[in-house]
Design an enzyme around this catalytic site. Structure first.
Site, PDB file in Angstrom:
ATOM      1  N   LYS A   1      25.272  -4.198  -3.375  1.00 26.95           N
ATOM      2  CA  LYS A   1      26.742  -4.201  -3.478  1.00 26.95           C
ATOM      3  C   LYS A   1      27.376  -3.591  -2.234  1.00 26.95           C
ATOM      4  CE  LYS A   1      26.504  -3.272  -8.459  1.00 26.95           C
ATOM      5  NZ  LYS A   1      26.799  -2.213  -9.451  1.00 26.95           N
TER       6      LYS A   1
ATOM      7  N   ARG B   1      11.508   3.754   3.058  1.00 24.81           N
ATOM      8  CA  ARG B   1      11.148   2.762   4.091  1.00 24.81           C
ATOM      9  C   ARG B   1      12.392   1.946   4.394  1.00 24.81           C
ATOM     10  NH1 ARG B   1       5.988  -1.089   4.294  1.00 24.81           N
ATOM     11  NH2 ARG B   1       5.147   0.897   4.972  1.00 24.81           N
TER      12      ARG B   1
ATOM     13  N   ARG C   1       0.805  -1.221   0.000  1.00 23.52           N
ATOM     14  CA  ARG C   1       0.000   0.000   0.000  1.00 23.52           C
ATOM     15  C   ARG C   1       0.839   1.272   0.000  1.00 23.52           C
ATOM     16  NH1 ARG C   1      -2.775  -4.041   1.734  1.00 23.52           N
ATOM     17  NH2 ARG C   1      -0.866  -4.496   2.858  1.00 23.52           N
ATOM     18  N   THR C   2       1.843   1.338   0.873  1.00 24.68           N
ATOM     19  CA  THR C   2       2.576   2.607   0.984  1.00 24.68           C
ATOM     20  C   THR C   2       3.283   2.913  -0.327  1.00 24.68           C
ATOM     21  OG1 THR C   2       2.846   2.153   3.327  1.00 24.68           O
ATOM     22  CG2 THR C   2       4.188   3.909   2.419  1.00 24.68           C
TER      23      THR C   2
ATOM     24  N   HIS D   1       5.559   5.724  11.454  1.00 27.33           N
ATOM     25  CA  HIS D   1       5.013   5.619  10.098  1.00 27.33           C
ATOM     26  C   HIS D   1       4.062   6.812   9.944  1.00 27.33           C
ATOM     27  CE1 HIS D   1       3.761   4.094   6.359  1.00 27.33           C
ATOM     28  NE2 HIS D   1       3.437   2.851   6.673  1.00 27.33           N
TER      29      HIS D   1
HETATM   30  N1  ASP Z   1       1.625  -1.720   6.672  1.00 32.84           N
HETATM   31  C1  ASP Z   1       1.853  -1.280   8.032  1.00 32.84           C
HETATM   32  C2  ASP Z   1       3.318  -0.964   8.257  1.00 32.84           C
HETATM   33  O1  ASP Z   1       4.090  -0.904   7.321  1.00 32.84           O
HETATM   34  C3  ASP Z   1       1.306  -2.255   9.035  1.00 32.84           C
HETATM   35  C4  ASP Z   1       1.901  -3.627   9.064  1.00 32.84           C
HETATM   36  O2  ASP Z   1       2.843  -3.937   8.334  1.00 32.84           O
HETATM   37  O3  ASP Z   1       1.397  -4.424   9.868  1.00 32.84           O
HETATM   38  O4  ASP Z   1       3.708  -0.712   9.384  1.00 32.84           O
END
Ligand code: ASP
Length: 335
Positions: free
Chosen positions: A113, A134, A83-84, A162
């Site tokens: 690398k 991320r 999703r993100t 987050h």
């Molecule tokens: N998608 C959310 C996160 O990246 C929640 C999860 O992974 O449980 O933190």
């Protein structure tokens, strides 16, 4: 693409000029990193939500705009994401910008690398106007931001924060229930490692809400966060039992047990199936309330709950795109 919406964009139903005019106002976020929810107060949250609401109207009417045409986003994901990453890409593309996606393929980049995070972001800023990161380590977004000359947006730093998820969570509560003050919000599941819980809890200390934290003993909310909630003067209680909150909650925010953060997998096995939200349990919930989940779910909410109008988790997913459209436009000085 967007169902022919590009043609429609020639004669927009949405008055995009309004957004452009607003863009000349200093929003305080132009050129800034977004690393933590601590950067937001009620006023700036209202600003983000108003912009996200406009993005929603624009997408629902014309689907596409050229606000970020010519801008490039680098999406750098060292941890899995659906999703993100997808919503940041969709957000950039729906605003006419383009994306360098290093998302599912970090193992094919020079990271494999042995390149450091600092060098990777210093490279990406040569091509991109904004970087979304991320990373599995707490504080990594801060480090990247120290090296990058372009805005860095934290898309999750380990068990840390987050922030964009918390913004979309709060936006969802406001869009679904009309207001945030006065609500009883129950968070269920992995409150220890769940970074979305950490960020959302911090944001909620800005509002007049009651908080209920529901978890097994080993997954309780970190003490430092609990103290923040108490210092904010909120009505707060902890319990192990979801039955204690189901009848009174306005928001049931359910989370996955974060397997990847456990050092002892036997401990994970003990708690992984601790909560299951079933259609039967939902019969006891208020008629006007919502069930949320940052997703992915791994059994915490039964599929039978999905058809319940109170199940807001897929609408929540969509709100993520609107919030990220607003944030990209804001940090690039366009909203
Ligand atoms: N998608 C959310 C996160 O990246 C929640 C999860 O992974 O449980 O933190």
């Amino acid at each position: 693409m967007f169902n022919g919406t590009k043609e429609l964009a020639l004669e927009p139903l949405f008055h995009y000029g309004d957004l452009r005019r607003k863009s000349t106002k200093a929003n305080g976020f132009a050129g800034q990193d977004i690393l933590s929810v601590s950067q937001f107060d009620r006023e700036s949250l209202a600003y983000v939500f108003a912009r996200a609401h406009e993005m929603r109207q624009m997408v629902e009417t014309i689907g596409y705009a050229d606000l970020l045409k010519g801008y490039v986003l680098a999406c750098l994901f060292y941890e899995p994401s659906t999703r993100t990453s997808a919503s940041f890409i969709a957000a950039m593309e729906r605003l006419g910008g383009s994306v360098i996606p290093i998302t599912q393929g970090v193992q094919f980049s020079s990271v494999a690398k042995g390149e450091t995070l600092a060098d990777t972001v210093r490279t990406l800023e040569q091509y991109a106007d904004v970087i979304v990161l991320r990373h599995p380590e707490i504080g990594s977004a801060r480090i990247a931001a120290d090296y990058a000359g372009v805005p860095v947006i934290n898309a999750g730093d380990g068990a840390g924060e987050h922030p964009t998820q918390a913004l979309l969570d709060l936006f969802t509560i406001q869009e679904e229930l009309g207001a945030i003050d006065g609500l009883k919000i129950a968070m269920v599941g992995d409150l220890r490692y769940g970074r979305t819980v950490h960020s959302l809890t911090k944001l909620l200390t800005l509002y007049d809400v009651s908080l209920r934290f529901v978890s097994p003993e080993i997954l309780r909310l970190p003490l430092v966060l609990m103290n923040e909630v108490k210092d904010a003067g909120l009505d707060v209680r902890e319990t192990h039992d979801v039955a204690d909150v189901i009848e009174t909650a306005d928001v049931l925010y359910v989370t996955r047990v974060q397997k990847e953060r456990f050092t002892d997998l036997a401990q994970y096995e003990e708690v992984k199936g601790y909560y299951e939200i079933t259609a039967e349990l939902m019969q006891r919930a208020k008629p006007k309330m919502i069930v949320m989940h940052p997703l992915p779910r791994v059994g915490e909410i039964h599929y039978a709950v999905d058809s319940d109008p109170r199940a807001a988790y897929f609408r929540q997913v969509r709100n993520g795109m609107y919030i990220r459209m607003a944030l990209l436009a804001m940090v690039l000085g366009k909203a």
